[in-house]
Design a protein around this motif. Structure first.
Motif, mmCIF file in Angstrom:
data_model
loop_
_atom_site.group_PDB
_atom_site.id
_atom_site.type_symbol
_atom_site.label_atom_id
_atom_site.label_comp_id
_atom_site.label_asym_id
_atom_site.label_seq_id
_atom_site.Cartn_x
_atom_site.Cartn_y
_atom_site.Cartn_z
ATOM 1 N N LEU A 4 0.836 -1.192 0.000
ATOM 2 C CA LEU A 4 0.000 0.000 0.000
ATOM 3 C C LEU A 4 0.873 1.245 0.000
ATOM 4 C CD1 LEU A 4 -2.839 1.363 0.394
ATOM 5 C CD2 LEU A 4 -2.401 1.197 2.859
ATOM 6 N N ILE A 5 0.615 2.142 -0.948
ATOM 7 C CA ILE A 5 1.247 3.466 -0.924
ATOM 8 C C ILE A 5 0.429 4.335 0.027
ATOM 9 C CG2 ILE A 5 1.928 5.472 -2.293
ATOM 10 C CD1 ILE A 5 1.546 3.562 -4.794
ATOM 11 N N ILE A 6 1.044 4.862 1.064
ATOM 12 C CA ILE A 6 0.376 5.836 1.925
ATOM 13 C C ILE A 6 0.941 7.203 1.575
ATOM 14 C CG2 ILE A 6 -0.092 6.603 4.271
ATOM 15 C CD1 ILE A 6 -0.009 3.770 5.209
ATOM 16 N N CYS A 7 0.093 8.044 1.003
ATOM 17 C CA CYS A 7 0.535 9.321 0.446
ATOM 18 C C CYS A 7 -0.018 10.477 1.267
ATOM 19 C CB CYS A 7 0.071 9.446 -1.010
ATOM 20 S SG CYS A 7 0.632 10.955 -1.813
ATOM 21 N N ALA A 8 0.867 11.295 1.801
ATOM 22 C CA ALA A 8 0.490 12.488 2.559
ATOM 23 C C ALA A 8 0.402 13.680 1.606
ATOM 24 C CB ALA A 8 1.504 12.758 3.663
ATOM 25 N N ASP A 9 -0.777 14.253 1.495
ATOM 26 C CA ASP A 9 -0.991 15.390 0.613
ATOM 27 C C ASP A 9 -0.563 16.695 1.286
ATOM 28 O OD1 ASP A 9 -2.090 13.597 -1.140
ATOM 29 O OD2 ASP A 9 -4.152 14.332 -0.966
ATOM 30 N N ASP A 10 -0.365 17.729 0.456
ATOM 31 C CA ASP A 10 -0.252 19.129 0.882
ATOM 32 C C ASP A 10 1.102 19.508 1.470
ATOM 33 O OD1 ASP A 10 -2.897 19.113 0.119
ATOM 34 O OD2 ASP A 10 -3.707 19.315 2.146
ATOM 35 N N TYR A 11 2.169 18.780 1.129
ATOM 36 C CA TYR A 11 3.491 19.210 1.607
ATOM 37 C C TYR A 11 3.780 20.603 1.042
ATOM 38 C CZ TYR A 11 8.343 19.186 3.016
ATOM 39 O OH TYR A 11 9.543 19.510 3.624
ATOM 40 N N GLY A 12 4.243 21.490 1.901
ATOM 41 C CA GLY A 12 4.557 22.854 1.494
ATOM 42 C C GLY A 12 3.491 23.867 1.850
ATOM 43 N N ILE A 13 2.321 23.402 2.284
ATOM 44 C CA ILE A 13 1.247 24.343 2.604
ATOM 45 C C ILE A 13 1.564 25.151 3.856
ATOM 46 C CG2 ILE A 13 -0.174 22.762 3.988
ATOM 47 C CD1 ILE A 13 -2.628 23.960 2.542
ATOM 48 N N SER A 14 2.322 24.539 4.799
ATOM 49 C CA SER A 14 2.742 25.248 6.012
ATOM 50 C C SER A 14 3.897 24.482 6.643
ATOM 51 C CB SER A 14 1.590 25.362 7.015
ATOM 52 O OG SER A 14 1.381 24.127 7.685
ATOM 53 N N PRO A 15 4.712 25.153 7.461
ATOM 54 C CA PRO A 15 5.820 24.447 8.128
ATOM 55 C C PRO A 15 5.354 23.299 9.021
ATOM 56 C CG PRO A 15 6.199 26.803 8.178
ATOM 57 C CD PRO A 15 4.799 26.615 7.655
ATOM 58 N N GLY A 16 4.220 23.467 9.705
ATOM 59 C CA GLY A 16 3.743 22.403 10.584
ATOM 60 C C GLY A 16 3.353 21.154 9.827
ATOM 61 N N VAL A 17 2.744 21.311 8.684
ATOM 62 C CA VAL A 17 2.416 20.151 7.854
ATOM 63 C C VAL A 17 3.694 19.494 7.362
ATOM 64 C CG1 VAL A 17 1.387 19.444 5.657
ATOM 65 C CG2 VAL A 17 0.128 20.954 7.199
ATOM 66 N N ILE A 21 4.818 15.523 8.072
ATOM 67 C CA ILE A 21 5.037 14.578 6.978
ATOM 68 C C ILE A 21 6.450 14.027 7.011
ATOM 69 C CG2 ILE A 21 5.186 14.374 4.465
ATOM 70 C CD1 ILE A 21 2.787 16.317 4.314
ATOM 71 N N ARG A 22 7.436 14.866 7.262
ATOM 72 C CA ARG A 22 8.822 14.368 7.320
ATOM 73 C C ARG A 22 9.000 13.362 8.453
ATOM 74 N NH1 ARG A 22 9.708 19.877 6.457
ATOM 75 N NH2 ARG A 22 10.399 20.196 8.612
ATOM 76 N N THR A 23 8.345 13.599 9.580
ATOM 77 C CA THR A 23 8.416 12.660 10.698
ATOM 78 C C THR A 23 7.854 11.298 10.297
ATOM 79 O OG1 THR A 23 8.244 14.437 12.330
ATOM 80 C CG2 THR A 23 7.639 12.223 13.062
ATOM 81 N N LEU A 24 6.718 11.309 9.607
ATOM 82 C CA LEU A 24 6.086 10.053 9.214
ATOM 83 C C LEU A 24 6.876 9.327 8.132
ATOM 84 C CD1 LEU A 24 2.387 11.291 9.213
ATOM 85 C CD2 LEU A 24 3.447 9.733 10.864
ATOM 86 N N VAL A 25 7.475 10.059 7.222
ATOM 87 C CA VAL A 25 8.340 9.417 6.221
ATOM 88 C C VAL A 25 9.518 8.744 6.908
ATOM 89 C CG1 VAL A 25 9.902 9.827 4.280
ATOM 90 C CG2 VAL A 25 7.664 10.923 4.314
#
Length: 278
Positions: A4-17, A21-25
């Motif tokens: 399963l590809i788990i894809c996190a959308d919206d990277y770059g929308i804000s520093p908190g996002v 995402i980097r933590t989960l990767v």
């Protein structure tokens, strides 16, 4: 064991996002992330993905709603701001979008990705699933042949059999609408031999129960090579300024970081994977 590809959308929308995402990767819970290159934080956020390129696919999250385009779009964004999704859909379904204007903006967003990352995107999808709308999908197919085919970029296909969506039982009406709209894109992309995922999950209404309650249902009856979209994040002032969906992102981040998530994947016999052609 389905992959399963788990894809996190919206990277770059804000520093908190971006931090979430980097933590989960890094933890192996997310295997792809789509980047919004129209956002002011993108140039600063992009380099922080560099050390994680061997852990996840990094793609372009094409943005044609709500935010500012990267260049002039006098027909679609006459006042410098892209329309809300409902307006874009109405124009697309009426075939009133300008192909040249769309193509130019897609090219600009690709250029911004390549300037920051040094390579073309691993995949392409759309914020609010705009990549599958009429006129938008044809413009993408044209740009794909010119710029992305040689790189092997894959795309997100959002159609899923309605019987399977009924079995999952999460936001069934919304999931069915997205799937139905996605059929034209799937037919076009597959006729052009454009690679992509083999199933799609993750559609939800953000007022629904916690992600912990939804996630195991998303894993039911998966195809090998399916993609599950998610929207994890840490809420900061910038996210609150530009987005209406905020707190559910922290709920997704907590769950995806948790041992319960790992247990749910193991119980379903599912492994998290980058894109592959099954």
């Amino acid at each position: 064991m389905p992959k399963l590809i788990i894809c996190a959308d919206d990277y770059g929308i804000s520093p908190g996002v971006g931090r979430a995402i980097r933590t989960l990767v890094a933890r192996g819970r997310v295997s792809a992330t789509g980047c919004m290159t129209t956002m002011p934080h993108w140039p600063a956020e992009a380099p922080m993905l560099a050390d994680l390129r061997d852990r996840a696919d990094v793609g372009l999250h094409l943005t044609l709603t709500d935010h500012r385009p990267l260049g002039a779009m006098p027909k679609l964004a006459p006042h410098g701001r892209l329309p809300p999704l409902g307006r874009l859909m109405a124009l697309a379904l009426a075939r009133r979008l300008d192909a040249d204007e769309l193509t130019a903006e897609i090219e600009r967003q690709l250029d911004a990705f390549e300037r920051a990352m040094g390579v073309p995107p691993d995949f392409l999808d759309g914020h609010h699933h705009v990549h599958q709308l009429p006129s938008v999908r044809e413009a993408i197919a044209t740009v794909y042949d010119r710029r992305l085919r040689q790189h092997g970029t894959y795309v997100r296909y959002c159609d899923e059999p309605l019987s399977r969506l009924a079995g999952v039982g999460v936001a069934p009406v919304r999931a069915a609408v997205i799937s139905t709209l996605g059929r034209g894109w799937s037919r076009l992309g597959q006729s052009r031999a454009i690679p992509g995922n083999c199933g799609f999950r993750g559609v939800r209404n953000f007022a629904e129960p916690t992600f912990a309650a939804l996630f195991p249902r998303f894993l039911l009856g998966l195809n090998d090579g399916a993609l599950l979209m998610c929207h994890p994040g840490i809420v900061d002032s910038e996210l609150e300024r530009v987005e209406t969906v905020t707190r559910p992102r922290e709920d997704e981040f907590r769950y995806l970081s948790s041992d319960a998530c790992a247990a749910a994947l193991a119980a379903a016999g599912v492994s998290v994977s980058r894109f592959f052609c099954p």
